[in-house]
Each structure stands twice: as C-alpha cells, then as structure tokens.
Design a protein around this motif. Sequence first.
Motif, PDB file in Angstrom:
ATOM      1  N   UNK A  91       0.814  -1.220   0.000  1.00  0.00           N
ATOM      2  CA  UNK A  91       0.000   0.000   0.000  1.00  0.00           C
ATOM      3  C   UNK A  91       0.854   1.280   0.000  1.00  0.00           C
ATOM      4  N   UNK A  92       0.594   2.140  -0.986  1.00  0.00           N
ATOM      5  CA  UNK A  92       1.290   3.435  -1.069  1.00  0.00           C
ATOM      6  C   UNK A  92       0.417   4.557  -0.513  1.00  0.00           C
ATOM      7  N   UNK A  93      -0.888   4.383  -0.648  1.00  0.00           N
ATOM      8  CA  UNK A  93      -1.765   5.456  -0.193  1.00  0.00           C
ATOM      9  C   UNK A  93      -3.228   5.096  -0.343  1.00  0.00           C
ATOM     10  N   UNK A  94      -4.045   5.994   0.195  1.00  0.00           N
ATOM     11  CA  UNK A  94      -5.504   5.840   0.160  1.00  0.00           C
ATOM     12  C   UNK A  94      -6.068   7.119  -0.440  1.00  0.00           C
ATOM     13  N   UNK A  95      -7.077   6.970  -1.303  1.00  0.00           N
ATOM     14  CA  UNK A  95      -7.696   8.153  -1.899  1.00  0.00           C
ATOM     15  C   UNK A  95      -9.212   8.044  -1.751  1.00  0.00           C
ATOM     16  N   UNK A  96      -9.840   9.174  -1.461  1.00  0.00           N
ATOM     17  CA  UNK A  96     -11.295   9.201  -1.396  1.00  0.00           C
ATOM     18  C   UNK A  96     -11.785  10.478  -2.078  1.00  0.00           C
ATOM     19  N   UNK A  97     -12.548  10.267  -3.135  1.00  0.00           N
ATOM     20  CA  UNK A  97     -12.992  11.375  -3.996  1.00  0.00           C
ATOM     21  C   UNK A  97     -14.478  11.620  -3.756  1.00  0.00           C
ATOM     22  N   UNK A  98     -14.789  12.846  -3.393  1.00  0.00           N
ATOM     23  CA  UNK A  98     -16.209  13.236  -3.236  1.00  0.00           C
ATOM     24  C   UNK A  98     -17.002  12.292  -2.347  1.00  0.00           C
ATOM     25  N   UNK A  99     -16.395  11.879  -1.246  1.00  0.00           N
ATOM     26  CA  UNK A  99     -17.124  10.998  -0.318  1.00  0.00           C
ATOM     27  C   UNK A  99     -17.531  11.729   0.952  1.00  0.00           C
ATOM     28  N   UNK A 100     -16.613  12.499   1.564  1.00  0.00           N
ATOM     29  CA  UNK A 100     -16.876  12.889   2.964  1.00  0.00           C
ATOM     30  C   UNK A 100     -18.024  13.877   3.125  1.00  0.00           C
ATOM     31  N   UNK A 101     -18.401  14.589   2.058  1.00  0.00           N
ATOM     32  CA  UNK A 101     -19.541  15.506   2.186  1.00  0.00           C
ATOM     33  C   UNK A 101     -20.867  14.804   1.886  1.00  0.00           C
ATOM     34  N   UNK A 102     -20.783  13.604   1.289  1.00  0.00           N
ATOM     35  CA  UNK A 102     -22.015  12.871   0.946  1.00  0.00           C
ATOM     36  C   UNK A 102     -22.124  11.669   1.880  1.00  0.00           C
ATOM     37  N   UNK A 103     -21.738  11.889   3.113  1.00  0.00           N
ATOM     38  CA  UNK A 103     -21.777  10.866   4.148  1.00  0.00           C
ATOM     39  C   UNK A 103     -21.759  11.613   5.490  1.00  0.00           C
ATOM     40  N   UNK A 104     -22.267  11.005   6.548  1.00  0.00           N
ATOM     41  CA  UNK A 104     -22.236  11.698   7.846  1.00  0.00           C
ATOM     42  C   UNK A 104     -20.802  11.968   8.317  1.00  0.00           C
ATOM     43  N   UNK A 105     -20.659  12.923   9.227  1.00  0.00           N
ATOM     44  CA  UNK A 105     -19.342  13.344   9.724  1.00  0.00           C
ATOM     45  C   UNK A 105     -18.546  12.178  10.319  1.00  0.00           C
ATOM     46  N   UNK A 106     -19.258  11.214  10.929  1.00  0.00           N
ATOM     47  CA  UNK A 106     -18.506  10.105  11.524  1.00  0.00           C
ATOM     48  C   UNK A 106     -17.739   9.305  10.471  1.00  0.00           C
ATOM     49  N   UNK A 107     -18.141   9.427   9.191  1.00  0.00           N
ATOM     50  CA  UNK A 107     -17.377   8.760   8.125  1.00  0.00           C
ATOM     51  C   UNK A 107     -16.010   9.416   7.935  1.00  0.00           C
ATOM     52  N   UNK A 108     -15.964  10.746   8.098  1.00  0.00           N
ATOM     53  CA  UNK A 108     -14.668  11.439   8.018  1.00  0.00           C
ATOM     54  C   UNK A 108     -13.771  10.962   9.159  1.00  0.00           C
ATOM     55  N   UNK A 109     -14.362  10.885  10.343  1.00  0.00           N
ATOM     56  CA  UNK A 109     -13.582  10.447  11.515  1.00  0.00           C
ATOM     57  C   UNK A 109     -13.058   9.019  11.310  1.00  0.00           C
ATOM     58  N   UNK A 110     -13.944   8.155  10.809  1.00  0.00           N
ATOM     59  CA  UNK A 110     -13.546   6.750  10.583  1.00  0.00           C
ATOM     60  C   UNK A 110     -12.491   6.638   9.490  1.00  0.00           C
TER      61      UNK A 110
END
Length: 210
Positions: free
Chosen positions: A103-122
């Motif tokens: 694993x080199x990295x993780x990417x998340x595109x246009x997810x954290x605003x279309x999910x509850x805040x606890x998803x950002x924390x997780x």
Amino acid sequence: MDNRLFFPATQRNKKYIGDILSRILYKKGSILEIGSGSGEHAIEFQKRFPEIIWQTSDPELEHRKSIKSWIDKNSLNIKMPKPLAIDVTIEPWQLPSNILNSLLGIISINMIHIAPWNCTKSLFKSSSKLLNNDKFLMLYGPFKIKNKHISQSNELFDKSLKIQNKNWGVRNLDAVNEEARVNGFFENELIEMPANNFSIIYRKIQHKLK
Ligand SMILES: C[S@@+](CC[C@H](N)C(=O)[O-])C[C@H]1O[C@@H](n2cnc3c(N)ncnc32)[C@H](O)[C@@H]1O
C-alpha cells in the motif's frame, strides 16, 4: 451483464485528479480507493498508472457491480482486483494481503460531504492504522475555508446536500484537518482544483512533492 453507472462529474474531474496523482505516484505499489462509486475514476487511473494496482471499494452493491462492469469492459480483470465492500465505519477494513503489503496510499474522492461526519472520523482513524511514513491519504472535493463557502455554487450545493440528508454537507477544512491531526496526519499539500474543489494530501511526515 453490463452494470456500468455513469457519474458525469468523473468525466470532468478525472484528468485534473490524475495530474495530482502523477506527482505522488512514482513507485510500484497499490492504492486503496474508498467510495469508488461508479468505478470510472478507477479505470482512468489504472490505465494512466500501469505500475499501480488500483484497489476499489464501495459499501453499495450497485456501485460494486458497476465497478466490476467497468473493469470487465476495459479488459482490466487481470490487473485490477475486485471491488471490496468497505464501509469506512466498519472496522477493521479487510484488505487482501498483497494490497496491504504494497500500500502506497488511500484516496477518497467526493465521499466525505455525501456521508455523515462520523465517516470522516472513521476514514482518518482506519487510514492512520494503514499509513505510516510518507504514505498518503488524498481527499478530493469541495471544502469550506475558515468555515466559509468559497463560492455561491458550493453554498447552494451544501444546501441541496442537507435537504437530502441533514448529516451530509460540505466540510470545514479546519475541522477535517483537526481530525487528521488527532490521527497523526498533517496537511502536506492543499491544491486548488477546477470548479471550486480542492485536493488535499495528508501524511505523517513532511514530504517534498515533485
Ligand atoms: C458522491 S459518490 C462519489 C463516488 C466517486 N468517488 C466519484 O467521485 O464519482 C460518494 C460515494 O461514497 C460512498 N460512501 C458513502 N458512505 C460511505 C461509507 N460509509 N464508507 C465508504 N464509502 C461510502 C457511496 O457509496 C458513494 O459511492
């Protein structure tokens, strides 16, 4: 069966996101994408970065079917693993050992605003367990800066998100960075992107970008 979904925004932003990735993907390894959606980004990036193994994921079965169809249609089945059913809030994330070990990295595109805040924390919490040293977590999407929208269109978009779900919404970058900080990350680079979006690269150590 052709289960491909077509998300119009992916066609508009994939080149620009790929250009950012081209600066940080300079060795062989794997990338985990969280909330891959239709799978259109994954196909684009797998083709553009053949040295990388692009591991998609999404909690929605319909999206995983679409991702699989995009992989099949592009004859990338040998190269690309099947999408994983990762929901960021369900720990631990189950990754195949070859992906985990490279694993080199993780990417998340246009997810954290279309999910509850606890998803950002997780997202930060589990990413922190997987990413040490100069491995990166990259986010892409709209953000509020100093808790203010950077455009009227973002403000309208935020309102429309909250009508759909009161727990969704364009995130304040300071709050996101605080979540990063408590999980050992800091904002390595903040890049303004077209259409009032940002790419943000988080790492645990200072890293000079090319
Ligand atoms: C707006 S779509 C973006 C999809 C894709 N990344 C793109 O840019 O086209 C948001 C995605 O986040 C996924 N998602 C929502 N909640 C999630 C969660 N708890 N864990 C992981 N992904 C989630 C959704 O299933 C959806 O595919």
